[in-house]
Motif scaffolding. Sequence first.
Motif, PDB file in Angstrom:
ATOM      1  N   ARG A  97     -15.999 -18.100 -10.552  1.00  0.00           N
ATOM      2  CA  ARG A  97     -17.290 -17.851  -9.899  1.00  0.00           C
ATOM      3  C   ARG A  97     -17.090 -17.395  -8.455  1.00  0.00           C
ATOM      4  NH1 ARG A  97     -21.490 -15.686  -8.479  1.00  0.00           N
ATOM      5  NH2 ARG A  97     -23.085 -16.873  -7.402  1.00  0.00           N
ATOM      6  N   ILE A  98     -16.154 -18.012  -7.754  1.00  0.00           N
ATOM      7  CA  ILE A  98     -15.905 -17.658  -6.357  1.00  0.00           C
ATOM      8  C   ILE A  98     -15.330 -16.250  -6.252  1.00  0.00           C
ATOM      9  CG2 ILE A  98     -14.552 -18.222  -4.308  1.00  0.00           C
ATOM     10  CD1 ILE A  98     -17.004 -20.070  -4.919  1.00  0.00           C
ATOM     11  N   GLU A  99     -14.474 -15.872  -7.167  1.00  0.00           N
ATOM     12  CA  GLU A  99     -13.896 -14.525  -7.139  1.00  0.00           C
ATOM     13  C   GLU A  99     -14.974 -13.460  -7.330  1.00  0.00           C
ATOM     14  OE1 GLU A  99     -10.825 -14.624 -10.050  1.00  0.00           O
ATOM     15  OE2 GLU A  99      -9.466 -15.840  -8.814  1.00  0.00           O
ATOM     16  N   VAL A 100     -15.931 -13.719  -8.225  1.00  0.00           N
ATOM     17  CA  VAL A 100     -17.038 -12.776  -8.435  1.00  0.00           C
ATOM     18  C   VAL A 100     -17.894 -12.678  -7.174  1.00  0.00           C
ATOM     19  CG1 VAL A 100     -19.182 -12.382  -9.706  1.00  0.00           C
ATOM     20  CG2 VAL A 100     -17.108 -13.062 -10.934  1.00  0.00           C
ATOM     21  N   ALA A 101     -18.215 -13.834  -6.574  1.00  0.00           N
ATOM     22  CA  ALA A 101     -19.027 -13.842  -5.355  1.00  0.00           C
ATOM     23  C   ALA A 101     -18.310 -13.128  -4.217  1.00  0.00           C
ATOM     24  CB  ALA A 101     -19.352 -15.284  -4.954  1.00  0.00           C
ATOM     25  N   TRP A 102     -17.000 -13.298  -4.137  1.00  0.00           N
ATOM     26  CA  TRP A 102     -16.225 -12.631  -3.081  1.00  0.00           C
ATOM     27  C   TRP A 102     -16.312 -11.118  -3.242  1.00  0.00           C
ATOM     28  CZ3 TRP A 102     -12.300  -9.362  -1.831  1.00  0.00           C
ATOM     29  CH2 TRP A 102     -11.687  -9.529  -0.583  1.00  0.00           C
ATOM     30  N   ASP A 103     -16.183 -10.637  -4.469  1.00  0.00           N
ATOM     31  CA  ASP A 103     -16.292  -9.198  -4.718  1.00  0.00           C
ATOM     32  C   ASP A 103     -17.678  -8.684  -4.346  1.00  0.00           C
ATOM     33  OD1 ASP A 103     -13.686  -9.088  -5.632  1.00  0.00           O
ATOM     34  OD2 ASP A 103     -14.234  -9.250  -7.753  1.00  0.00           O
ATOM     35  N   GLU A 104     -18.716  -9.459  -4.672  1.00  0.00           N
ATOM     36  CA  GLU A 104     -20.086  -9.066  -4.322  1.00  0.00           C
ATOM     37  C   GLU A 104     -20.256  -8.974  -2.808  1.00  0.00           C
ATOM     38  OE1 GLU A 104     -22.276 -12.169  -6.173  1.00  0.00           O
ATOM     39  OE2 GLU A 104     -22.452 -11.137  -8.096  1.00  0.00           O
ATOM     40  N   SER A 105     -19.619  -9.874  -2.089  1.00  0.00           N
ATOM     41  CA  SER A 105     -19.767  -9.879  -0.635  1.00  0.00           C
ATOM     42  C   SER A 105     -19.180  -8.622  -0.003  1.00  0.00           C
ATOM     43  CB  SER A 105     -19.105 -11.129  -0.043  1.00  0.00           C
ATOM     44  OG  SER A 105     -17.689 -11.041  -0.072  1.00  0.00           O
ATOM     45  N   GLN A 106     -18.163  -8.051  -0.632  1.00  0.00           N
ATOM     46  CA  GLN A 106     -17.586  -6.818  -0.098  1.00  0.00           C
ATOM     47  C   GLN A 106     -18.555  -5.648  -0.225  1.00  0.00           C
ATOM     48  OE1 GLN A 106     -14.630  -7.550   1.516  1.00  0.00           O
ATOM     49  NE2 GLN A 106     -15.359  -9.523   0.731  1.00  0.00           N
ATOM     50  N   SER A 107     -19.390  -5.679  -1.266  1.00  0.00           N
ATOM     51  CA  SER A 107     -20.430  -4.656  -1.419  1.00  0.00           C
ATOM     52  C   SER A 107     -21.463  -4.768  -0.311  1.00  0.00           C
ATOM     53  CB  SER A 107     -21.115  -4.805  -2.786  1.00  0.00           C
ATOM     54  OG  SER A 107     -20.186  -4.631  -3.835  1.00  0.00           O
ATOM     55  N   VAL A 108     -21.775  -5.997   0.099  1.00  0.00           N
ATOM     56  CA  VAL A 108     -22.725  -6.202   1.192  1.00  0.00           C
ATOM     57  C   VAL A 108     -22.188  -5.582   2.477  1.00  0.00           C
ATOM     58  CG1 VAL A 108     -23.854  -7.931   2.650  1.00  0.00           C
ATOM     59  CG2 VAL A 108     -23.718  -8.278   0.182  1.00  0.00           C
ATOM     60  N   VAL A 109     -20.904  -5.777   2.747  1.00  0.00           N
ATOM     61  CA  VAL A 109     -20.293  -5.192   3.942  1.00  0.00           C
ATOM     62  C   VAL A 109     -20.471  -3.677   3.938  1.00  0.00           C
ATOM     63  CG1 VAL A 109     -18.114  -4.787   5.139  1.00  0.00           C
ATOM     64  CG2 VAL A 109     -18.631  -7.065   4.247  1.00  0.00           C
ATOM     65  N   LYS A 110     -20.280  -3.060   2.783  1.00  0.00           N
ATOM     66  CA  LYS A 110     -20.402  -1.603   2.696  1.00  0.00           C
ATOM     67  C   LYS A 110     -21.826  -1.136   2.967  1.00  0.00           C
ATOM     68  CE  LYS A 110     -16.600  -1.175  -0.611  1.00  0.00           C
ATOM     69  NZ  LYS A 110     -16.228  -0.876  -2.021  1.00  0.00           N
ATOM     70  N   THR A 111     -22.820  -1.914   2.552  1.00  0.00           N
ATOM     71  CA  THR A 111     -24.210  -1.483   2.733  1.00  0.00           C
ATOM     72  C   THR A 111     -24.659  -1.553   4.185  1.00  0.00           C
ATOM     73  OG1 THR A 111     -25.140  -3.686   2.300  1.00  0.00           O
ATOM     74  CG2 THR A 111     -24.853  -2.219   0.407  1.00  0.00           C
ATOM     75  N   VAL A 112     -23.979  -2.328   5.029  1.00  0.00           N
ATOM     76  CA  VAL A 112     -24.401  -2.420   6.434  1.00  0.00           C
ATOM     77  C   VAL A 112     -23.484  -1.641   7.376  1.00  0.00           C
ATOM     78  CG1 VAL A 112     -25.506  -4.647   6.062  1.00  0.00           C
ATOM     79  CG2 VAL A 112     -23.155  -4.590   6.872  1.00  0.00           C
ATOM     80  N   ASN A 113     -22.446  -1.013   6.825  1.00  0.00           N
ATOM     81  CA  ASN A 113     -21.595  -0.176   7.662  1.00  0.00           C
ATOM     82  C   ASN A 113     -22.362   1.064   8.120  1.00  0.00           C
ATOM     83  OD1 ASN A 113     -19.386  -1.851   7.536  1.00  0.00           O
ATOM     84  ND2 ASN A 113     -18.332  -0.690   5.939  1.00  0.00           N
ATOM     85  N   ASP A 114     -22.007   1.578   9.298  1.00  0.00           N
ATOM     86  CA  ASP A 114     -22.654   2.772   9.834  1.00  0.00           C
ATOM     87  C   ASP A 114     -22.516   3.934   8.856  1.00  0.00           C
ATOM     88  OD1 ASP A 114     -23.110   1.212  12.008  1.00  0.00           O
ATOM     89  OD2 ASP A 114     -21.851   2.331  13.400  1.00  0.00           O
ATOM     90  N   ALA A 115     -23.594   4.738   8.756  1.00  0.00           N
ATOM     91  CA  ALA A 115     -23.591   5.883   7.848  1.00  0.00           C
ATOM     92  C   ALA A 115     -24.412   7.015   8.453  1.00  0.00           C
ATOM     93  CB  ALA A 115     -24.170   5.485   6.493  1.00  0.00           C
ATOM     94  N   GLY A 116     -24.115   8.237   8.063  1.00  0.00           N
ATOM     95  CA  GLY A 116     -24.929   9.379   8.451  1.00  0.00           C
ATOM     96  C   GLY A 116     -26.187   9.444   7.603  1.00  0.00           C
ATOM     97  N   TRP A 117     -26.997  10.499   7.823  1.00  0.00           N
ATOM     98  CA  TRP A 117     -28.244  10.616   7.065  1.00  0.00           C
ATOM     99  C   TRP A 117     -27.978  10.740   5.568  1.00  0.00           C
ATOM    100  CZ3 TRP A 117     -32.726   9.089   8.515  1.00  0.00           C
ATOM    101  CH2 TRP A 117     -33.068   9.092   9.862  1.00  0.00           C
ATOM    102  N   LEU A 118     -26.964  11.520   5.186  1.00  0.00           N
ATOM    103  CA  LEU A 118     -26.670  11.659   3.770  1.00  0.00           C
ATOM    104  C   LEU A 118     -26.201  10.333   3.180  1.00  0.00           C
ATOM    105  CD1 LEU A 118     -26.363  13.358   1.237  1.00  0.00           C
ATOM    106  CD2 LEU A 118     -24.057  14.011   2.031  1.00  0.00           C
ATOM    107  N   GLY A 119     -25.317   9.659   3.921  1.00  0.00           N
ATOM    108  CA  GLY A 119     -24.847   8.351   3.460  1.00  0.00           C
ATOM    109  C   GLY A 119     -25.985   7.364   3.319  1.00  0.00           C
ATOM    110  N   HIS A 120     -26.939   7.421   4.251  1.00  0.00           N
ATOM    111  CA  HIS A 120     -28.091   6.522   4.186  1.00  0.00           C
ATOM    112  C   HIS A 120     -28.932   6.824   2.945  1.00  0.00           C
ATOM    113  CE1 HIS A 120     -31.456   4.074   5.452  1.00  0.00           C
ATOM    114  NE2 HIS A 120     -32.266   5.123   5.422  1.00  0.00           N
ATOM    115  N   LYS A 121     -29.158   8.105   2.656  1.00  0.00           N
ATOM    116  CA  LYS A 121     -29.952   8.470   1.482  1.00  0.00           C
ATOM    117  C   LYS A 121     -29.272   8.002   0.199  1.00  0.00           C
ATOM    118  CE  LYS A 121     -33.368  10.572   3.520  1.00  0.00           C
ATOM    119  NZ  LYS A 121     -34.740   9.978   3.476  1.00  0.00           N
ATOM    120  N   ILE A 122     -27.957   8.153   0.153  1.00  0.00           N
ATOM    121  CA  ILE A 122     -27.215   7.684  -1.026  1.00  0.00           C
ATOM    122  C   ILE A 122     -27.353   6.167  -1.163  1.00  0.00           C
ATOM    123  CG2 ILE A 122     -24.907   7.434  -2.016  1.00  0.00           C
ATOM    124  CD1 ILE A 122     -24.231  10.162  -0.734  1.00  0.00           C
ATOM    125  N   LYS A 123     -27.254   5.472  -0.028  1.00  0.00           N
ATOM    126  CA  LYS A 123     -27.398   4.008  -0.034  1.00  0.00           C
ATOM    127  C   LYS A 123     -28.766   3.601  -0.581  1.00  0.00           C
ATOM    128  CE  LYS A 123     -26.272   2.113   3.828  1.00  0.00           C
ATOM    129  NZ  LYS A 123     -26.368   1.649   5.234  1.00  0.00           N
TER     130      LYS A 123
END
Length: 429
Positions: A373-399
């Motif tokens: 369960r912890i390994e799955v949650a850890w992987d999910e948390s890495q996706s959260v990091v990606k969603t808040v990283n700086d992005a350009g307009w195209l990256g934002h639209k894709i997000k």
Amino acid sequence: MSEVAPLNIIILGGGIAGLTTALALTKFAPASRPPPQITLYEIRPEPATIGGAVNLTPNALRLLSHLGALQEIRANHYGKECGAVEVFDLYTGSKLSESSFRGPDGNGLGNPPFAALRITRGESLKGVLAAIDKHSNIKLICGMKTTGIKEDANGVRLTFVSGETVTADILIGCDGIHSVTRLKHVEPERKSVYSGICNAFGFAPRRKTPSGEYEDTHFETSAMNFGRRGMLLTSFHDEKQDSIYVGALMQIPEIESRDGWKARGADAEKTRQDILERYSSANNPLVNHLIEDVQDLFLWPVFTLSKDGKWATERVMLIGDSAHAMPPQGESTGIVFEDGVLFARCLGRWMEKDDGSPVKQAFDAYERLRRGRIEVAWDESQSVVKTVNDAGWLGHKIKLMIVPWYLWWTRGYREAHFIEDVTTSDLKY
């Protein structure tokens, strides 16, 4: 026939993780033995917690109810019920999706049903402390800094900065990501790593219109507002709804020293200007008002631990962030409660057997149940990091296209977890 001595347990850390683990160890101790004698040692001079407001998901509320803490929270009217976390595009104000806790009939998830509760960390701590007060076998001692941990076949010995020493049958480290239990004993080489993101948070008094009404909000209880340079959480946190929690998750370069982080975190106006720069293009004027009005702003760097690591020795166990700290992924607090309850059940089963087997048997059973369960949650948390990283307009639209799809795709998995009750799961040993 001599009476069986109670198990003597020390918990390092008097925050939410340590306190709920103490409640769980008491609740799930076998009736055939005296309740364990539990002493919590907290480094702070009094019970306290750092952070803003958390969302207690249905599984978290279910466990707090089992432990007697939710009843205290409800009795004191702490928190604001949350039917869903809504997702918005910062620049258009349009709602993209939501993560719902309402369930099929609108009453919540599970049996009995629970929705979620947005609550300040301070008020959740008060509720748990009120539950602790009802148990004479649990003692909390504050102002104790640990300098040494020694373990042998007979038990564990702790030394404090005062020179005082104490012993116990087992030690549980609930002392967070910078855990003394881990760094001085269980796995000293496993250091925390900066995730690349920070949480800037505070509370904004709600503005009133000329007619005396509160300014409208675009959300019911909680909103995640996605922008190109981070995610801004805006949420009510109590029944009065006269204050809004503001939390900005954003990518910030690492500061090398701990003192440097402290200085940067204490500069509230610099943090405010940074947030305004990132989110000032919001379609909804409420967003700018909240950033302008937010009080006691604090910047908190998010540190993590590696995915794999050692959780235990023969008589010492790590629980919560001390074992597996990860970026926030929507369920972090509930995961900590599950840790404590599952561990307490495994230890209770070992106590009930009373066959002379080493306590490490209970530790191993807990790890077998929990690692996946912890390994799955850890992987999910890495996706959260990606969603808040700086992005350009195209990256934002894709997000903005990916986030609603991801919430739809994972809805069944998330709801299955919200329904889960680890007080009844099979311990498999």
